[in-house]
Design a protein around this motif. Structure first.
Motif, PDB file in Angstrom:
ATOM      1  N   PRO A   1      23.317 104.618 -59.990  1.00 11.56           N
ATOM      2  CA  PRO A   1      24.765 104.614 -59.760  1.00 11.56           C
ATOM      3  C   PRO A   1      25.161 105.444 -58.546  1.00 11.56           C
ATOM      4  N   ASN A   2      24.231 106.255 -58.059  1.00  7.55           N
ATOM      5  CA  ASN A   2      24.498 107.098 -56.891  1.00  7.55           C
ATOM      6  C   ASN A   2      24.080 106.351 -55.629  1.00  7.55           C
ATOM      7  N   PRO A   3      25.020 105.964 -54.767  1.00  7.53           N
ATOM      8  CA  PRO A   3      24.677 105.158 -53.589  1.00  7.53           C
ATOM      9  C   PRO A   3      24.252 105.968 -52.372  1.00  7.53           C
ATOM     10  N   SER A   4      23.985 107.257 -52.528  1.00 10.19           N
ATOM     11  CA  SER A   4      23.641 108.078 -51.369  1.00 10.19           C
ATOM     12  C   SER A   4      22.338 107.615 -50.734  1.00 10.19           C
ATOM     13  N   ALA A   5      22.177 107.929 -49.464  1.00  8.38           N
ATOM     14  CA  ALA A   5      20.959 107.542 -48.745  1.00  8.38           C
ATOM     15  C   ALA A   5      19.726 108.158 -49.398  1.00  8.38           C
TER      16      ALA A   5
ATOM     17  N   VAL B   1      19.284 115.410 -41.045  1.00  5.78           N
ATOM     18  CA  VAL B   1      19.966 116.499 -41.752  1.00  5.78           C
ATOM     19  C   VAL B   1      20.789 115.879 -42.879  1.00  5.78           C
ATOM     20  N   GLU B   2      20.555 116.341 -44.083  1.00  5.98           N
ATOM     21  CA  GLU B   2      21.247 115.803 -45.252  1.00  5.98           C
ATOM     22  C   GLU B   2      22.486 116.635 -45.563  1.00  5.98           C
ATOM     23  N   ASP B   3      23.589 115.947 -45.900  1.00 10.48           N
ATOM     24  CA  ASP B   3      24.775 116.687 -46.327  1.00 10.48           C
ATOM     25  C   ASP B   3      24.755 116.870 -47.842  1.00 10.48           C
TER      26      ASP B   3
ATOM     27  N   ASP C   1      24.413 105.006 -40.654  1.00 10.07           N
ATOM     28  CA  ASP C   1      25.146 103.890 -41.258  1.00 10.07           C
ATOM     29  C   ASP C   1      24.827 103.757 -42.754  1.00 10.07           C
ATOM     30  N   PRO C   2      25.813 103.917 -43.642  1.00 13.18           N
ATOM     31  CA  PRO C   2      25.561 103.824 -45.086  1.00 13.18           C
ATOM     32  C   PRO C   2      25.257 102.405 -45.559  1.00 13.18           C
ATOM     33  N   GLU C   3      25.473 101.423 -44.686  1.00 14.65           N
ATOM     34  CA  GLU C   3      25.229 100.033 -45.067  1.00 14.65           C
ATOM     35  C   GLU C   3      23.786  99.598 -44.819  1.00 14.65           C
TER      36      GLU C   3
ATOM     37  N   ILE D   1      14.802 107.532 -52.777  1.00 15.76           N
ATOM     38  CA  ILE D   1      14.041 107.884 -53.974  1.00 15.76           C
ATOM     39  C   ILE D   1      13.834 106.654 -54.853  1.00 15.76           C
ATOM     40  N   ASP D   2      14.846 105.794 -54.946  1.00 16.57           N
ATOM     41  CA  ASP D   2      14.700 104.555 -55.718  1.00 16.57           C
ATOM     42  C   ASP D   2      13.606 103.668 -55.122  1.00 16.57           C
ATOM     43  N   THR D   3      13.546 103.606 -53.803  1.00 15.98           N
ATOM     44  CA  THR D   3      12.508 102.812 -53.146  1.00 15.98           C
ATOM     45  C   THR D   3      11.129 103.385 -53.447  1.00 15.98           C
ATOM     46  N   ALA D   4      11.026 104.708 -53.436  1.00 11.46           N
ATOM     47  CA  ALA D   4       9.756 105.354 -53.773  1.00 11.46           C
ATOM     48  C   ALA D   4       9.354 105.032 -55.210  1.00 11.46           C
ATOM     49  N   GLY D   5      10.332 105.066 -56.119  1.00 13.98           N
ATOM     50  CA  GLY D   5      10.049 104.739 -57.512  1.00 13.98           C
ATOM     51  C   GLY D   5       9.602 103.299 -57.676  1.00 13.98           C
ATOM     52  N   PHE D   6      10.238 102.404 -56.938  1.00 12.30           N
ATOM     53  CA  PHE D   6       9.853 100.990 -56.957  1.00 12.30           C
ATOM     54  C   PHE D   6       8.389 100.831 -56.545  1.00 12.30           C
TER      55      PHE D   6
END
Length: 203
Positions: free
Chosen positions: A12-16, A85-87, A95-97, A21-26
């Protein structure tokens, strides 16, 4: 397969950072559960959100694929050397898209990552691991493998509780496919050892 287990990775968290991390889990689940259908989607027999400890799953990618993704991200026109650099919201000022795979290519090109979240700290460890010894990579891989194993075991347990006949049918199919194997343990162990050596040898 008709009865294959479908594991969906979604957050549910759309952050980069979480998407990375989701890609790593995949990738970790794809390697750990070749008998299952692993997808990045919102629907499946089990829907999970990946965790920071799955970051080592990215090291499962073949060197050729990592290179392709890294080179593809050059088209973004980001500065070189790339220092991300992560906020506080888990984003990197790009780009978030962008797709999850483009985000991965960006991380593979990065020489440093300054984190602000737990997920970001995991990404920073991954980037440092590219420059460090094989032992560091091996620890990341082992942690990701353990996470993936736990996810698969919980998924099977949950489905067995709701629909035990489906699990019974699925196990029967798996047994039939593995009937010709003389030693399942030796096959899996050999695959694991070979894969670890290949990852460690990559630079």
């Amino acid at each position: 397969m008709r009865n294959s287990l479908r594991i969906a990775v979604s957050s549910p968290n759309p952050s980069a950072s979480q998407r990375l991390i989701d890609t790593a889990g995949f990738l970790a689940l794809e390697w750990a559960a070749p008998f299952a259908e692993v997808v990045m989607a919102e629907d499946g027999d089990v829907v999970i959100s990946s965790e920071a400890r799955a970051i080592g799953g990215i090291l499962r990618m073949p060197a050729s694929e990592s290179k392709r993704l890294s080179e593809a991200s050059i088209e973004l026109g980001l500065e070189t050397p790339l220092e991300l650099v992560e906020d506080g919201n888990g984003n990197w000022g790009i780009d978030p898209e962008l797709s999850n795979w483009t985000l991965l290519g960006t991380v593979l090109r990065a020489v440093s990552f300054s984190p602000s979240t737990r997920e970001g700290a995991a990404i920073s460890r991954l980037i440092r691991a590219k420059l460090e010894s094989g032992e560091v990579k091996e620890r990341l891989l082992a942690t990701a493998d353990l996470w993936a194993k736990e996810v698969v075991e919980l998924a099977i347990k949950d489905i067995a509780t709701v629909n035990p006949n489906r699990i019974r049918s699925w196990l029967t199919e798996q047994a039939a496919e593995l009937e010709s194997a003389t030693s399942i343990h030796q096959i899996l162990r050999s695959r694991y050892d070979d894969d670890i050596r290949q990852v460690i040898s990559q630079k």
